[in-house]
Design a protein around this motif. Sequence first.
Motif, PDB file in Angstrom:
ATOM      1  N   PRO A  30     -28.290   9.723  15.464  1.00  0.00           N
ATOM      2  CA  PRO A  30     -27.535  11.041  14.847  1.00  0.00           C
ATOM      3  C   PRO A  30     -28.493  11.787  13.799  1.00  0.00           C
ATOM      4  N   GLU A  31     -29.860  10.725  13.934  1.00  0.00           N
ATOM      5  CA  GLU A  31     -31.158  11.457  13.368  1.00  0.00           C
ATOM      6  C   GLU A  31     -31.630  12.693  13.665  1.00  0.00           C
ATOM      7  N   ARG A  32     -31.212  12.257  15.162  1.00  0.00           N
ATOM      8  CA  ARG A  32     -31.677  14.028  15.541  1.00  0.00           C
ATOM      9  C   ARG A  32     -30.542  14.866  15.667  1.00  0.00           C
ATOM     10  N   LEU A  33     -29.232  14.856  15.262  1.00  0.00           N
ATOM     11  CA  LEU A  33     -28.311  15.475  15.724  1.00  0.00           C
ATOM     12  C   LEU A  33     -29.029  16.952  14.588  1.00  0.00           C
ATOM     13  N   ALA A  34     -28.809  15.856  13.245  1.00  0.00           N
ATOM     14  CA  ALA A  34     -29.229  15.550  11.922  1.00  0.00           C
ATOM     15  C   ALA A  34     -30.257  16.966  12.455  1.00  0.00           C
ATOM     16  N   ALA A  35     -31.380  16.653  12.701  1.00  0.00           N
ATOM     17  CA  ALA A  35     -32.749  17.593  13.140  1.00  0.00           C
ATOM     18  C   ALA A  35     -32.754  18.853  13.468  1.00  0.00           C
ATOM     19  N   GLU A  36     -31.641  18.535  14.528  1.00  0.00           N
ATOM     20  CA  GLU A  36     -31.461  20.122  15.322  1.00  0.00           C
ATOM     21  C   GLU A  36     -30.365  20.984  13.776  1.00  0.00           C
ATOM     22  N   GLY A  37     -29.917  20.157  13.575  1.00  0.00           N
ATOM     23  CA  GLY A  37     -28.834  21.448  12.756  1.00  0.00           C
ATOM     24  C   GLY A  37     -27.544  20.904  12.976  1.00  0.00           C
ATOM     25  N   LYS A  38     -27.088  20.176  13.521  1.00  0.00           N
ATOM     26  CA  LYS A  38     -25.939  19.749  14.590  1.00  0.00           C
ATOM     27  C   LYS A  38     -25.241  18.853  13.937  1.00  0.00           C
ATOM     28  N   ALA A  39     -25.598  18.410  12.595  1.00  0.00           N
ATOM     29  CA  ALA A  39     -25.110  17.055  12.056  1.00  0.00           C
ATOM     30  C   ALA A  39     -25.699  16.816  10.226  1.00  0.00           C
ATOM     31  N   ALA A  40     -24.635  16.089   9.179  1.00  0.00           N
ATOM     32  CA  ALA A  40     -25.426  15.964   8.244  1.00  0.00           C
ATOM     33  C   ALA A  40     -25.918  15.134   7.857  1.00  0.00           C
ATOM     34  N   ALA A  41     -26.974  14.614   7.036  1.00  0.00           N
ATOM     35  CA  ALA A  41     -27.600  13.447   7.436  1.00  0.00           C
ATOM     36  C   ALA A  41     -26.897  12.236   7.453  1.00  0.00           C
ATOM     37  N   PRO A  42     -27.508  11.143   8.603  1.00  0.00           N
ATOM     38  CA  PRO A  42     -26.974  10.507   8.841  1.00  0.00           C
ATOM     39  C   PRO A  42     -27.027   9.121   7.364  1.00  0.00           C
ATOM     40  N   VAL A  43     -25.643   8.513   7.846  1.00  0.00           N
ATOM     41  CA  VAL A  43     -25.078   7.389   6.471  1.00  0.00           C
ATOM     42  C   VAL A  43     -24.952   6.425   7.138  1.00  0.00           C
ATOM     43  N   ILE A  44     -25.266   4.518   6.805  1.00  0.00           N
ATOM     44  CA  ILE A  44     -24.740   4.220   7.381  1.00  0.00           C
ATOM     45  C   ILE A  44     -23.704   3.130   6.974  1.00  0.00           C
ATOM     46  N   PHE A  45     -22.718   2.740   8.055  1.00  0.00           N
ATOM     47  CA  PHE A  45     -21.963   2.829   7.704  1.00  0.00           C
ATOM     48  C   PHE A  45     -21.289   0.871   7.806  1.00  0.00           C
ATOM     49  N   VAL A  46     -22.218   0.356   8.470  1.00  0.00           N
ATOM     50  CA  VAL A  46     -21.674  -1.314   8.442  1.00  0.00           C
ATOM     51  C   VAL A  46     -23.268  -1.648   9.766  1.00  0.00           C
ATOM     52  N   ARG A  47     -23.150  -2.932   9.447  1.00  0.00           N
ATOM     53  CA  ARG A  47     -24.272  -3.223  10.519  1.00  0.00           C
ATOM     54  C   ARG A  47     -23.744  -4.740  11.774  1.00  0.00           C
ATOM     55  N   ASN A  48     -24.209  -4.675  12.464  1.00  0.00           N
ATOM     56  CA  ASN A  48     -24.509  -5.709  13.356  1.00  0.00           C
ATOM     57  C   ASN A  48     -26.002  -6.890  13.986  1.00  0.00           C
ATOM     58  N   THR A  49     -25.647  -7.433  14.610  1.00  0.00           N
ATOM     59  CA  THR A  49     -26.653  -8.190  14.570  1.00  0.00           C
ATOM     60  C   THR A  49     -25.924  -8.872  16.563  1.00  0.00           C
ATOM     61  N   LEU A  50     -27.644  -9.345  17.293  1.00  0.00           N
ATOM     62  CA  LEU A  50     -27.493  -9.589  17.960  1.00  0.00           C
ATOM     63  C   LEU A  50     -27.492 -11.027  18.802  1.00  0.00           C
ATOM     64  N   CYS A  51     -27.026 -11.650  19.618  1.00  0.00           N
ATOM     65  CA  CYS A  51     -26.240 -12.659  20.844  1.00  0.00           C
ATOM     66  C   CYS A  51     -26.622 -12.418  21.536  1.00  0.00           C
ATOM     67  N   LEU A  71     -17.146  13.907  14.186  1.00  0.00           N
ATOM     68  CA  LEU A  71     -18.048  12.681  13.581  1.00  0.00           C
ATOM     69  C   LEU A  71     -18.065  11.781  14.861  1.00  0.00           C
ATOM     70  N   PHE A  72     -19.337  11.720  14.635  1.00  0.00           N
ATOM     71  CA  PHE A  72     -20.201  10.993  15.368  1.00  0.00           C
ATOM     72  C   PHE A  72     -20.810   9.040  14.457  1.00  0.00           C
ATOM     73  N   LEU A  73     -20.515   8.621  15.746  1.00  0.00           N
ATOM     74  CA  LEU A  73     -20.229   7.105  15.195  1.00  0.00           C
ATOM     75  C   LEU A  73     -21.422   6.267  15.934  1.00  0.00           C
ATOM     76  N   SER A  74     -22.640   6.128  15.450  1.00  0.00           N
ATOM     77  CA  SER A  74     -24.048   5.389  16.224  1.00  0.00           C
ATOM     78  C   SER A  74     -23.701   4.110  16.077  1.00  0.00           C
ATOM     79  N   ALA A  75     -24.752   3.641  17.002  1.00  0.00           N
ATOM     80  CA  ALA A  75     -24.706   2.081  17.139  1.00  0.00           C
ATOM     81  C   ALA A  75     -26.434   2.047  16.760  1.00  0.00           C
ATOM     82  N   ASP A  76     -26.781   3.320  16.231  1.00  0.00           N
ATOM     83  CA  ASP A  76     -28.492   3.319  15.940  1.00  0.00           C
ATOM     84  C   ASP A  76     -28.355   4.477  14.797  1.00  0.00           C
ATOM     85  N   ARG A  77     -29.574   4.394  14.048  1.00  0.00           N
ATOM     86  CA  ARG A  77     -29.668   6.014  12.992  1.00  0.00           C
ATOM     87  C   ARG A  77     -30.672   6.871  13.948  1.00  0.00           C
TER      88      ARG A  77
END
Length: 290
Positions: A91-112, A82-88
């Motif tokens: 994981p989208e690149r891994l999905a395009a390469e056939g190494k992963a399922a389509a990514p799903v957003i599971f949480v968000r963050n903001t900048l300080c 399982l890959f948990l990335s700070a962006d989409r």
Amino acid sequence: MRISRVRHIVAMSLLLSPLPPCAAEEVPGDPSLHIHAAGSLGGALRAIAAQYQLETGEKITMVFGPSGLLREGIEKGNEAHLFLSADRQHPERLAAEGKAAAPVIFVRNTLCATARADHTLTTDGLLDYMLDPATKIGTSTPKADPGGDYAMALFAKAETVHKGAEQILREKARALVGGALPKPSDMQPKAGGEQGAPAPTKQFLLNGTVDLFIGYCSRRETRRDPDLISVPAPKALAVRADYALALLRDKSPERQAAAARFALYLMTPRAQAIFADYNFTPIVAPSHLD
């Protein structure tokens, strides 16, 4: 039906229909679920994983680091379920390469923005403070670490407020963290505990390497540190960070199913409440949290 409920149903449908695994075979060695996760998730994810292990008895091994470098490691064959990335994008690149399922957003963050406590730092005055020729700015490393990419996006937004600001800020900024992946090691999750990134950031601020660091608002320990002050970016400069997960192709259907179960757990009210406690933005409305 509430939008958050619709999103949850869509996420469940994606996670419960992951990539078909490679031809099933007995997989020797460590039976634990291997998770590669963005370093900014460290404290929250350890707390969530500890709770999950208490509830299920499943063993979890985690490796933290910059999302871009983790993705490169997965492409080179590093074991991860399982890959948990700070962006989409990663994981989208891994999905395009056939190494992963389509990514799903599971949480968000903001900048300080974070500075030493003896500095005058406010949200409204942040852009002027950044543009001050005397202010030295630090960020994470763009491309290798999404935190650096989000900082660059904030600089681009500054251009719409103050002409010429983007170039000034890019030239001033120094990429100080997120540019090298520590040697992977199996780390058992423990409740609490923070990932290592904030410590060097604090050091850079206290020793004067930089006066200001642009990073995530989710650094809970920074908000409680008497030596530091942290303020959110103003609305005009606000950048939303979407954190996405991806199930990785695996030879073991059991491990792939285990990864899907933990991925779904991350989107439960219990897990989302822990993310909120670490100052992440839940994908479920706060009123839905336990």
